[in-house]
Every structure is written in C-alpha cells, then in structure tokens.
Design a protein around this motif. Sequence first.
Motif, PDB file in Angstrom:
ATOM      1  N   ASN A 171      -6.511   5.126 -29.368  1.00  0.00           N
ATOM      2  CA  ASN A 171      -5.580   4.494 -28.754  1.00  0.00           C
ATOM      3  C   ASN A 171      -4.960   5.652 -27.727  1.00  0.00           C
ATOM      4  N   ARG A 172      -5.091   5.234 -26.336  1.00  0.00           N
ATOM      5  CA  ARG A 172      -4.754   6.120 -25.283  1.00  0.00           C
ATOM      6  C   ARG A 172      -2.815   6.296 -25.418  1.00  0.00           C
ATOM      7  N   GLU A 173      -2.260   5.336 -25.704  1.00  0.00           N
ATOM      8  CA  GLU A 173      -0.706   5.556 -25.808  1.00  0.00           C
ATOM      9  C   GLU A 173      -0.487   6.621 -27.042  1.00  0.00           C
ATOM     10  N   ILE A 174      -1.229   6.307 -28.132  1.00  0.00           N
ATOM     11  CA  ILE A 174      -0.865   7.333 -29.362  1.00  0.00           C
ATOM     12  C   ILE A 174      -1.375   8.775 -28.684  1.00  0.00           C
ATOM     13  N   ASP A 175      -2.499   8.766 -27.883  1.00  0.00           N
ATOM     14  CA  ASP A 175      -3.031  10.272 -27.684  1.00  0.00           C
ATOM     15  C   ASP A 175      -2.083  10.827 -26.626  1.00  0.00           C
ATOM     16  N   ASP A 176      -1.227  10.019 -25.824  1.00  0.00           N
ATOM     17  CA  ASP A 176      -0.149  10.576 -25.057  1.00  0.00           C
ATOM     18  C   ASP A 176       0.893  11.324 -25.882  1.00  0.00           C
ATOM     19  N   SER A 177       1.262  10.495 -26.764  1.00  0.00           N
ATOM     20  CA  SER A 177       2.357  11.231 -27.527  1.00  0.00           C
ATOM     21  C   SER A 177       1.878  12.516 -28.223  1.00  0.00           C
ATOM     22  N   ILE A 178       0.624  12.488 -28.720  1.00  0.00           N
ATOM     23  CA  ILE A 178       0.263  13.649 -29.413  1.00  0.00           C
ATOM     24  C   ILE A 178       0.188  14.866 -28.528  1.00  0.00           C
ATOM     25  N   ASN A 179      -0.274  14.503 -27.018  1.00  0.00           N
ATOM     26  CA  ASN A 179      -0.559  15.620 -26.353  1.00  0.00           C
ATOM     27  C   ASN A 179       1.115  16.162 -25.985  1.00  0.00           C
ATOM     28  N   VAL A 180       2.208  15.485 -25.862  1.00  0.00           N
ATOM     29  CA  VAL A 180       3.409  15.948 -25.859  1.00  0.00           C
ATOM     30  C   VAL A 180       3.805  16.919 -27.158  1.00  0.00           C
ATOM     31  N   PHE A 181       3.646  16.171 -28.273  1.00  0.00           N
ATOM     32  CA  PHE A 181       3.603  16.857 -29.495  1.00  0.00           C
ATOM     33  C   PHE A 181       2.886  18.301 -29.421  1.00  0.00           C
ATOM     34  N   MET A 182       1.867  18.438 -28.918  1.00  0.00           N
ATOM     35  CA  MET A 182       1.077  19.606 -28.619  1.00  0.00           C
ATOM     36  C   MET A 182       1.762  20.643 -27.785  1.00  0.00           C
ATOM     37  N   ASP A 183       2.184  19.986 -26.684  1.00  0.00           N
ATOM     38  CA  ASP A 183       2.507  20.718 -25.567  1.00  0.00           C
ATOM     39  C   ASP A 183       3.912  21.629 -26.283  1.00  0.00           C
ATOM     40  N   LYS A 184       4.655  20.672 -27.046  1.00  0.00           N
ATOM     41  CA  LYS A 184       5.877  21.412 -27.798  1.00  0.00           C
ATOM     42  C   LYS A 184       5.736  22.491 -28.965  1.00  0.00           C
ATOM     43  N   LEU A 185       4.500  22.484 -29.291  1.00  0.00           N
ATOM     44  CA  LEU A 185       4.068  23.339 -30.446  1.00  0.00           C
ATOM     45  C   LEU A 185       4.695  24.889 -30.241  1.00  0.00           C
ATOM     46  N   THR A 186       4.539  25.238 -28.951  1.00  0.00           N
ATOM     47  CA  THR A 186       4.981  26.760 -28.772  1.00  0.00           C
ATOM     48  C   THR A 186       6.486  26.817 -28.861  1.00  0.00           C
ATOM     49  N   GLU A 187       7.128  25.736 -29.032  1.00  0.00           N
ATOM     50  CA  GLU A 187       8.708  25.856 -29.379  1.00  0.00           C
ATOM     51  C   GLU A 187       8.788  25.432 -30.921  1.00  0.00           C
ATOM     52  N   ASN A 188       8.209  24.540 -31.343  1.00  0.00           N
ATOM     53  CA  ASN A 188       8.409  23.913 -32.850  1.00  0.00           C
ATOM     54  C   ASN A 188       7.562  24.678 -33.977  1.00  0.00           C
ATOM     55  N   MET A 189       6.406  25.388 -33.322  1.00  0.00           N
ATOM     56  CA  MET A 189       5.649  26.232 -34.452  1.00  0.00           C
ATOM     57  C   MET A 189       6.120  27.552 -34.578  1.00  0.00           C
TER      58      MET A 189
END
Length: 357
Positions: A171-189
């Motif tokens: 699902n492309r919309e789900i993938d878009d959200s996950i990409n944002v999550f991964m972009d933020k990993l450097t802040e959240n992890m």
Amino acid sequence: MNLYDIILQSASSALELQRDDGSMPPGWNGPYHQQETPVRNTAHWLITFLKAYEITEDRKYKDAAKKCVEYLLSNEARPMNATFWHRKAEKKDKCNGLIGQAWTIEALSIAEEKLGLKECKEIAEEIFFLHPFNEKCGLWKRVDIDGKILDFDYVFNHQLWFAASASMIENREIDDSINVFMDKLTENMRTDETGLIHHFLLPDCNTKTKIYSFLINVYLLKKGKKFNQILQEGYQAFNFYALALLKKKFPFHSFWDTNLFTSSLNHITLQSYYKYLENNRYGSPYNPAGFENAFAIHVFSDKFEESESLISEWASWQIKKHFDFEEKMMKKNTEDPVTLSARIYEATRLPDIPIKI
C-alpha cells in the motif's frame, strides 16, 4: 539436523494444540506475566504453519493456517470491531500498545501473500489506518479495542515493529508513512556510546511529549541503571529483527548509511553483549535473540565476516538453550513456555541452516 527439521517438529506438535475455533493457547507475555488472549500466539503459529506447508506441501498445515485466519477474523479476536484484543491485564490497554497490532498485521499480511486471502489484507490495512500518525513526531498513537485513541506508544520497539509489520502490506500510502517514520529514526532512536538501543522514546516534538519524557526519565532513575541495561540488552536483537524487515522493504533508505545504525548493529558483536544476554529474562527465554540475531546477520550479511557460520551459531544457541526435543517445542528454561514455543515463527525467515546441538 537442520533448522527446518526443528520448525516442522514444532508445527506438528502445535497441530494438537489448536482449538475448534482455530485459536492457539495463550501465554502471559513472558516476564511481564500479563494474561493474554489467544490472538498473539494464534498469529505466531499461523506463520509457522504456513512455513511448514511451504516446506512439505502437506495439506494439514495449510488447513491449520486457515483455521488460525478464521479465528483472527472472528468477533472474539476483535470484539468491538476496532483493534485486536491482545491483553487482559488490569490497568493496561487491551490492545497491547502498537506491538500487539503489529504481530497481528504481520500474520495477516503473510496469510494474504501465501493463501491469497484478500480479506486478510483488507483487515490489516483497516487496523493500520485506525492508528493516527503524527508526522512531526514520526510516531503512531495507540488505539484500544473499543476504538478509543490513546497517547503515543513510548516503547521504541513497539513503534519499530508496527512500521516493520505494516511494511508487508502492499500500500503506497502506508509506505509513505513508514518513510516518514524512518526519516525520524535519527531523532527517535537513542543509543548509548556502545550502540545499545534505549527501550523508551523521549520525544520532544510537543509539550505533552516533553512532559511524558520527563516522567519516563524519573521512572528510569527509580528502576536503576542495572535494570535498564538488562532490559535493553534483552531487546537489542528484537529491534534488529524489525530493522531487518524494514531493510528488505526499503533497502535504499538513507538511515542504513548513518553512524547510528552502524554502531547499534555492531553492538551485537561486543563481548559485553554476550555477557548480558546469557541469563537475560528479556532475551532468549522470551525474545528469541538467537533467531533474531541470525536474521539480522542474514539480512545485513555484508556487514559481517563469515556471516553464514554466525547465522548457524546464533540459531543453534537458541535451540540448545530452549528446545525440548521430547515435547518438540521451544519451551525449556522460560517463564512463559506457551509464548516462547509460538515464537519459533521468527525462525521461518531464515534459510535451512545446520543446527549444532
């Protein structure tokens, strides 16, 4: 003996445990001793039954998998037509945060792929989209079984696994959200100087999260450094299993080139890691770290020398410590033999490697 022999022994033994409604016996969430519904372990065994069918083409495993699906799609599993009912513990949400929903999404996504059941994908998507995603924070909120929206899930591995499991849905919309999550990993992890991943999130993306982060810090100070170290060492491999799943779906994301990722991956090679993992109640007796490290090395094999032997060594370590060859289940040396037995499913993504007993 090879790994698939172990998987087939477990799957065969588990057939005898399946109830008339398709459900599998529930455990109590390992060292947390929180009574669970059958949803979690039914999801885990569904994946193992499908792997057993793939290996043998024996119809009995396919039939058992379909029965698991029937239970997961039943009113008992989702009594209020919102999220899946995972936990019965008092003063806790019944959805088991994001992690409970992640485990169910994972199983339904694999069932859709292997059995061609479109309804599994539809339900997985429905569950995912029930959870509000805050793009500024890069985090999802929890949703309880009555549909009530709760606060963020502040356990890092819960957020990570929710993203990893959802990545299995096409699902492309789900993938878009996950990409944002991964972009933020450097802040959240967050990690310590050795690459050990912190268990709790401490986001400061709005006033409410800053307050909650302060309260988590107070809690951690009360628990003490030793407790936090043991907890986090026990979950390092569990985090990396999810990261490996994300790597398979998003192989070119910039996160894989960061020092944060490299240092945290290197942590599993440290002598101190082996020391903390050896008698860790959050490790192999609950999170099957042997399989999890083996899968991480399998996916990130370019980062390791002699990766094939390491994969076999880690998987063998898990089996030697916990597999009962008389009862043919991974139920030895654990506080929750029912749940650890079901978590044999984490080995299903590994190749058929030799097991040294």
